[in-house]
Motif scaffolding. Structure first.
Motif, PDB file in Angstrom:
ATOM      1  N   ALA A   1       7.729   0.708  -0.059  1.00  0.00           N
ATOM      2  CA  ALA A   1       7.367  -0.683   0.214  1.00  0.00           C
ATOM      3  C   ALA A   1       5.853  -0.816   0.385  1.00  0.00           C
ATOM      4  CB  ALA A   1       8.088  -1.184   1.464  1.00  0.00           C
ATOM      5  N   ARG A   2       5.241   0.135   1.078  1.00  0.00           N
ATOM      6  CA  ARG A   2       3.781   0.092   1.264  1.00  0.00           C
ATOM      7  C   ARG A   2       3.051   0.228  -0.061  1.00  0.00           C
ATOM      8  NH1 ARG A   2       4.808   3.861   5.624  1.00  0.00           N
ATOM      9  NH2 ARG A   2       5.123   2.625   7.488  1.00  0.00           N
ATOM     10  N   GLN A   3       3.560   1.096  -0.950  1.00  0.00           N
ATOM     11  CA  GLN A   3       2.941   1.267  -2.265  1.00  0.00           C
ATOM     12  C   GLN A   3       2.972  -0.032  -3.058  1.00  0.00           C
ATOM     13  OE1 GLN A   3       5.008   4.473  -4.171  1.00  0.00           O
ATOM     14  NE2 GLN A   3       3.946   6.062  -3.004  1.00  0.00           N
ATOM     15  N   ARG A   4       4.024  -0.805  -2.877  1.00  0.00           N
ATOM     16  CA  ARG A   4       4.146  -2.084  -3.575  1.00  0.00           C
ATOM     17  C   ARG A   4       3.414  -3.209  -2.853  1.00  0.00           C
ATOM     18  NH1 ARG A   4      10.334  -2.799  -5.719  1.00  0.00           N
ATOM     19  NH2 ARG A   4      10.488  -0.877  -6.895  1.00  0.00           N
ATOM     20  N   GLY A   5       2.888  -2.926  -1.680  1.00  0.00           N
ATOM     21  CA  GLY A   5       2.171  -3.933  -0.907  1.00  0.00           C
ATOM     22  C   GLY A   5       3.085  -4.934  -0.233  1.00  0.00           C
ATOM     23  N   ALA A   6       4.332  -4.547  -0.016  1.00  0.00           N
ATOM     24  CA  ALA A   6       5.308  -5.448   0.608  1.00  0.00           C
ATOM     25  C   ALA A   6       5.181  -5.415   2.124  1.00  0.00           C
ATOM     26  CB  ALA A   6       6.722  -5.047   0.203  1.00  0.00           C
ATOM     27  N   LYS A   7       5.506  -6.528   2.743  1.00  0.00           N
ATOM     28  CA  LYS A   7       5.479  -6.615   4.199  1.00  0.00           C
ATOM     29  C   LYS A   7       6.849  -6.325   4.801  1.00  0.00           C
ATOM     30  CE  LYS A   7       1.684  -9.876   4.460  1.00  0.00           C
ATOM     31  NZ  LYS A   7       1.249 -11.186   4.934  1.00  0.00           N
ATOM     32  N   ARG A   8       7.886  -6.458   3.990  1.00  0.00           N
ATOM     33  CA  ARG A   8       9.253  -6.247   4.469  1.00  0.00           C
ATOM     34  C   ARG A   8       9.945  -5.206   3.608  1.00  0.00           C
ATOM     35  NH1 ARG A   8      11.397 -12.395   5.406  1.00  0.00           N
ATOM     36  NH2 ARG A   8       9.905 -12.891   7.033  1.00  0.00           N
ATOM     37  N   LEU A   9      10.797  -4.444   4.235  1.00  0.00           N
ATOM     38  CA  LEU A   9      11.610  -3.464   3.531  1.00  0.00           C
ATOM     39  C   LEU A   9      12.831  -4.182   2.971  1.00  0.00           C
ATOM     40  CD1 LEU A   9      11.957  -0.431   2.919  1.00  0.00           C
ATOM     41  CD2 LEU A   9      13.282  -0.284   5.011  1.00  0.00           C
ATOM     42  N   THR A  10      13.068  -4.054   1.686  1.00  0.00           N
ATOM     43  CA  THR A  10      14.184  -4.759   1.052  1.00  0.00           C
ATOM     44  C   THR A  10      15.148  -3.768   0.404  1.00  0.00           C
ATOM     45  OG1 THR A  10      13.070  -4.978  -1.080  1.00  0.00           O
ATOM     46  CG2 THR A  10      12.689  -6.736   0.538  1.00  0.00           C
ATOM     47  N   VAL A  11      16.242  -4.308  -0.092  1.00  0.00           N
ATOM     48  CA  VAL A  11      17.236  -3.508  -0.801  1.00  0.00           C
ATOM     49  C   VAL A  11      16.600  -2.873  -2.041  1.00  0.00           C
ATOM     50  CG1 VAL A  11      19.431  -3.623  -2.039  1.00  0.00           C
ATOM     51  CG2 VAL A  11      19.123  -4.945   0.028  1.00  0.00           C
ATOM     52  N   ALA A  12      15.699  -3.591  -2.663  1.00  0.00           N
ATOM     53  CA  ALA A  12      15.034  -3.070  -3.862  1.00  0.00           C
ATOM     54  C   ALA A  12      14.247  -1.804  -3.549  1.00  0.00           C
ATOM     55  CB  ALA A  12      14.102  -4.129  -4.436  1.00  0.00           C
ATOM     56  N   HIS A  13      13.609  -1.755  -2.386  1.00  0.00           N
ATOM     57  CA  HIS A  13      12.865  -0.564  -1.997  1.00  0.00           C
ATOM     58  C   HIS A  13      13.811   0.615  -1.769  1.00  0.00           C
ATOM     59  CE1 HIS A  13      10.030  -3.816  -0.486  1.00  0.00           C
ATOM     60  NE2 HIS A  13       9.444  -3.285  -1.541  1.00  0.00           N
TER      61      HIS A  13
END
Length: 119
Positions: A54-66
């Motif tokens: 998630a951090r690599q993608r720059g996301a703020k929330r952990l999702t099912v996709a991660h």
């Protein structure tokens, strides 16, 4: 004298699940505790790797996709691929922020609503 083990997962429930299998007879007292600890370590590993994804993608929330991406790319989690195969891949569909789709409702302050009701 029983020792109180601090586990994140309920030992009694783990024991019940184990005994649902007809092949499992009596379960030693330490077995569900060890299973609980192993489950904690497994979940910690999975979540840590999903968080780094998630951090690599720059996301703020952990999702099912991660989680799916982590399972698909990490050899250690290969046994979970069948389970996540049914999860839709977010790269196939455009990511849409739910907050952008729904227009914000304009609400009157409670005091002004009460005045209207009195009139």
């Amino acid at each position: 004298m029983k020792k109180k083990y601090k586990t994140k997962f309920p030992v009694a429930r783990i024991k019940k699940i184990m005994q649902l299998d007809e092949d499992v007879g009596k379960v030693a007292q330490a077995t569900p505790i060890l299973i609980s600890k192993a489950l904690e370590l497994f979940m910690q590993s999975l979540i840590d790797q999903a968080c780094s994804e998630a951090r690599q993608r720059g996301a703020k929330r952990l999702t099912v996709a991660h989680l799916k991406k982590t399972i698909d790319t990490t050899e250690q989690f290969d046994f979970l691929k069948d389970i996540v195969a049914t999860v839709s891949d977010p790269s196939d569909t455009p990511m849409v922020d739910e907050r952008e789709e729904k227009p914000a409702k304009s609400r009157k302050p409670k005091s002004s609503r009460m005045k209207e009701e009195e009139d």
